[in-house]
Design a protein around this motif. Structure first.
Motif, PDB file in Angstrom:
ATOM      1  N   SER A  98       0.831  -1.196   0.000  1.00 17.55           N
ATOM      2  CA  SER A  98       0.000   0.000   0.000  1.00 17.55           C
ATOM      3  C   SER A  98       0.871   1.253   0.000  1.00 17.55           C
ATOM      4  O   SER A  98       1.891   1.332   0.691  1.00 17.55           O
ATOM      5  CB  SER A  98      -0.921  -0.006   1.218  1.00 17.55           C
ATOM      6  OG  SER A  98      -1.726   1.160   1.234  1.00 17.55           O
ATOM      7  N   CYS A  99       0.472   2.225  -0.810  1.00 14.31           N
ATOM      8  CA  CYS A  99       1.221   3.478  -0.919  1.00 14.31           C
ATOM      9  C   CYS A  99       1.081   4.276   0.377  1.00 14.31           C
ATOM     10  O   CYS A  99      -0.046   4.520   0.846  1.00 14.31           O
ATOM     11  CB  CYS A  99       0.703   4.293  -2.103  1.00 14.31           C
ATOM     12  SG  CYS A  99       1.464   5.908  -2.274  1.00 14.31           S
ATOM     13  N   SER A 100       2.205   4.668   0.935  1.00 12.11           N
ATOM     14  CA  SER A 100       2.176   5.404   2.207  1.00 12.11           C
ATOM     15  C   SER A 100       1.773   6.860   2.011  1.00 12.11           C
ATOM     16  O   SER A 100       1.320   7.517   2.947  1.00 12.11           O
ATOM     17  CB  SER A 100       3.552   5.337   2.872  1.00 12.11           C
ATOM     18  OG  SER A 100       4.549   5.894   2.017  1.00 12.11           O
ATOM     19  N   THR A 101       1.921   7.370   0.791  1.00 10.95           N
ATOM     20  CA  THR A 101       1.592   8.778   0.538  1.00 10.95           C
ATOM     21  C   THR A 101       0.095   9.014   0.552  1.00 10.95           C
ATOM     22  O   THR A 101      -0.402   9.985   1.135  1.00 10.95           O
ATOM     23  CB  THR A 101       2.176   9.228  -0.813  1.00 10.95           C
ATOM     24  OG1 THR A 101       3.582   9.016  -0.807  1.00 10.95           O
ATOM     25  CG2 THR A 101       1.871  10.695  -1.087  1.00 10.95           C
ATOM     26  N   CYS A 102      -0.651   8.124  -0.123  1.00 15.21           N
ATOM     27  CA  CYS A 102      -2.108   8.299  -0.209  1.00 15.21           C
ATOM     28  C   CYS A 102      -2.864   7.283   0.629  1.00 15.21           C
ATOM     29  O   CYS A 102      -4.098   7.236   0.575  1.00 15.21           O
ATOM     30  CB  CYS A 102      -2.560   8.202  -1.656  1.00 15.21           C
ATOM     31  SG  CYS A 102      -2.251   6.575  -2.414  1.00 15.21           S
ATOM     32  N   GLN A 103      -2.142   6.444   1.373  1.00 16.55           N
ATOM     33  CA  GLN A 103      -2.751   5.406   2.202  1.00 16.55           C
ATOM     34  C   GLN A 103      -3.611   4.443   1.376  1.00 16.55           C
ATOM     35  O   GLN A 103      -4.647   3.960   1.826  1.00 16.55           O
ATOM     36  CB  GLN A 103      -3.612   6.038   3.311  1.00 16.55           C
ATOM     37  CG  GLN A 103      -2.890   7.077   4.150  1.00 16.55           C
ATOM     38  CD  GLN A 103      -1.623   6.523   4.805  1.00 16.55           C
ATOM     39  OE1 GLN A 103      -1.620   5.407   5.321  1.00 16.55           O
ATOM     40  NE2 GLN A 103      -0.551   7.312   4.783  1.00 16.55           N
ATOM     41  N   CYS A 157      -2.338  10.632  -6.875  1.00 16.59           N
ATOM     42  CA  CYS A 157      -1.175  10.524  -5.993  1.00 16.59           C
ATOM     43  C   CYS A 157       0.109  10.518  -6.827  1.00 16.59           C
ATOM     44  O   CYS A 157       0.241   9.685  -7.745  1.00 16.59           O
ATOM     45  CB  CYS A 157      -1.263   9.253  -5.155  1.00 16.59           C
ATOM     46  SG  CYS A 157       0.199   8.950  -4.122  1.00 16.59           S
TER      47      CYS A 157
END
Length: 380
Positions: A166-171, A189
């Motif tokens: 999972s992308c940590s920037t956009c959760q 994102c």
């Protein structure tokens, strides 16, 4: 001084959203950096177009611009609005053209700006077919250079044993929100490009793309009755999408080659048939070819002239998605005899002498009668 956004798009201030979108698409395609590599002027123009459309496509932003002009956004950019500044135009904002392309084309801008279209691109294939194939239909085998799903990673883009995280920037949402001036703007994102996932250990075969270049062999079924410019869509046969995303479509554009005997007009076809002078004068019959490979007999009435058309019902082209057929028109072209023998010349001279005082060439007599009237009018 900033250029007026409406002037940038070449649109009037009362232009509808559809008109603005058409103007933007036309200019964006013209000045896109991928079509103008190394052209700084085109890139600058591209950013201006992007900036103008991102404001005018949003009703609230457009209303603010119509009322306050560029100041509505420049104040925010300097910190007066209490936000993070401006609307993020240009390369530093992380949004702009990529987000607009998400809305308009189902992907993002792609190319050297680092934002890749997740859905595979649609492809076009131009195919020439004969008139006979357009009549009866055919199944054609074609080879299309394209990108296909990467087999080693099964299209995920991740190395064996690795999984996207999972992308940590956009959760994992694929989009991020930012307070910009008076508004909250949602963008794709920049870290995962809208996927919601990122790959820490990419596949070595596709470098994390989830697709590789390859030629595909495809069978294309062409139905009877297709015309010049007919488009056939093969769903999902375009380029593979990034990291398992939806593939694009393949569009086959057909071009029908000219025929040496027949001329097509919609579902009807025309054929010029040379006829002997004696057959045209005395009457008779001629045999003509048909588009389905058969033959048809045409009865010629005595006294037939050049240019007369004979209609053969249901002998024309197939009609697309129908069991009906158009008509065939046979046009007479009367041939004047050549290489006459002495006997034939004598017979023709005898024929001419025997016809003196009688009307056997009505068209010629009518024409020359009108010519005499024309000359008489000139003398008066």
């Amino acid at each position: 001084m900033s250029t007026d956004f409406y002037e940038t798009l070449g649109a009037s201030r009362d232009a509808s959203q559809d008109d603005l979108k058409k103007a933007f698409r036309k200019l964006a395609m013209q000045y896109h950096p991928d079509k103008n590599p190394g052209n700084d002027e085109a890139e600058h123009k591209f950013k201006e177009i992007n900036q103008a459309y991102e404001v005018l496509r949003d009703e609230q932003k457009r209303a603010a611009y119509d009322r306050y002009g560029h100041e509505a956004f420049e104040n925010a950019a300097s910190g007066g609005g209490g936000g993070q500044g401006g609307f993020g135009f240009g390369s530093g904002g992380g949004g702009g053209f990529a987000d607009i392309f998400d809305e308009m084309f189902g992907g993002s801008a792609g190319g050297r700006h680092g934002t890749a279209t997740r859905r595979g691109s649609d492809l076009r294939y131009n195919m020439d077919i004969s008139l006979a194939d357009a009549f009866k239909g055919k199944t054609a085998e074609i080879r299309v250079p394209t990108s296909v799903r990467c087999d080693p990673c099964n299209g995920t883009g991740a190395a064996e044993g690795a999984k996207p995280v999972s992308c940590s920037t956009c959760q994992g949402a694929g989009k991020v929100r930012a307070q910009q001036g008076f508004f909250t703007v949602e963008r794709t994102c920049p870290a995962c490009h809208g996927a919601g996932q990122v790959i820490d250990n990419p596949c070595s075969s596709c470098q994390g793309q989830g697709r590789t270049q390859k030629e595909k062999n495809l069978s294309v079924k062409i139905p009877p009755g297709v015309e010049e410019g007919t488009r056939i869509r093969l769903n999902g046969e375009g380029e593979a999408g990034l990291q398992g995303s939806q593939p694009g479509d393949l569009y086959i554009f057909l071009s029908v080659e000219p025929h040496h005997l027949f001329k097509r007009d919609g579902a009807d076809i025309y054929c010029r048939v040379p006829m002997a002078m004696m057959t045209a004068a005395l009457g008779g019959a001629v045999e003509v070819p048909t588009i389905d490979g058969g033959r048809a007999k045409v009865t010629i009435a005595p006294g037939t002239q050049s240019g007369v058309q004979f209609r053969l019902r249901s002998k024309g082209m197939s009609v697309l998605n129908s069991s009906q057929r158009g008509d065939m028109y046979v046009e007479s072209r009367i041939e004047t005899p050549v290489n006459l023998s002495r006997k034939q010349r004598e017979l023709l001279q005898e024929f001419e002498s025997a016809g003196k005082g009688r009307s056997f060439s009505p068209e010629s007599e009518s024409f020359f009668s009108k010519v005499k009237e024309f000359w008489a009018d000139l003398k008066d």
